[in-house]
Write an enzyme that holds these catalytic residues in place. Sequence first.
Site, PDB file in Angstrom:
ATOM      1  N   HIS A  11       2.696  -2.614   3.059  1.00 21.73           N
ATOM      2  CA  HIS A  11       1.849  -2.716   4.250  1.00 21.73           C
ATOM      3  C   HIS A  11       1.454  -4.163   4.567  1.00 21.73           C
ATOM      4  O   HIS A  11       1.554  -5.058   3.722  1.00 21.73           O
ATOM      5  CB  HIS A  11       0.582  -1.877   4.057  1.00 21.73           C
ATOM      6  CG  HIS A  11      -0.266  -2.340   2.904  1.00 21.73           C
ATOM      7  ND1 HIS A  11      -1.107  -3.432   2.984  1.00 21.73           N
ATOM      8  CD2 HIS A  11      -0.385  -1.867   1.636  1.00 21.73           C
ATOM      9  CE1 HIS A  11      -1.716  -3.609   1.820  1.00 21.73           C
ATOM     10  NE2 HIS A  11      -1.296  -2.671   0.981  1.00 21.73           N
ATOM     11  N   GLU A  84      -1.189   3.984  -3.252  1.00 19.71           N
ATOM     12  CA  GLU A  84      -1.363   2.957  -4.277  1.00 19.71           C
ATOM     13  C   GLU A  84      -1.973   3.584  -5.537  1.00 19.71           C
ATOM     14  O   GLU A  84      -2.490   4.712  -5.510  1.00 19.71           O
ATOM     15  CB  GLU A  84      -2.260   1.837  -3.736  1.00 19.71           C
ATOM     16  CG  GLU A  84      -2.475   0.651  -4.664  1.00 19.71           C
ATOM     17  CD  GLU A  84      -1.189  -0.031  -5.099  1.00 19.71           C
ATOM     18  OE1 GLU A  84      -0.458   0.592  -5.919  1.00 19.71           O
ATOM     19  OE2 GLU A  84      -0.930  -1.169  -4.666  1.00 19.71           O
TER      20      GLU A  84
END
Length: 214
Positions: A11, A84
Amino acid sequence: MTAGRLIVWRHGRTEWNLQDKIQGQADIPLDSVGIGQARAAAARLAALAPTRLFASDLQRAASTAGELSALTGLKIEYDEALREIDVDDWAGLTMSELAAINPEAAARIRSGEPQRRGTNGETVEEVASRFSKALERIAEQGSPEDTTVVATHGLAARVGICLFLGIPKANWPAFGGLSNCNWVSLLPGRSGWRIEEWNAGSLPEPVMSDDPQR
């Protein structure tokens, strides 16, 4: 059936990235720089004519994928397994703050020893297993003609890709972290998946080689 090229894409930047805070699964948005990074990277990745698009459901990865979706019209398939690492109550701390609070845990992380993140978070080995299984599932659902983009997170991607490729854990530190909005390109080969590019920010170029094993 196995997918063709897999692009695992980190990202764009967040405010917490800029402040060097541990994010984990805290749902932090892209900052203005991160939005610009995502748009620029999406324009480059769109040139690869992707056919499938997956993303972590955390907004920094989802928003990054959204920029590519807007250019290509691809529907984003969200997958919690692409999140994550869970750092539980460490979220929002800097590594310096963690070292002051829990020096033993910080030292184990720096040395690469097993260490659960936070009180009830994950270990690196656990997130690697979770992410690797997600990549296996995504690859198995595809076809050789596919170019599949997976928008996700830095640590999870790094260790998950290593496990997916069968790289021994002792060698994982040799693979550097991914910069914001950079990606790893993976291709299927005769003896399994291989790395085409690591931490790339531009389009992969064909390799002209006399090596029959490549």
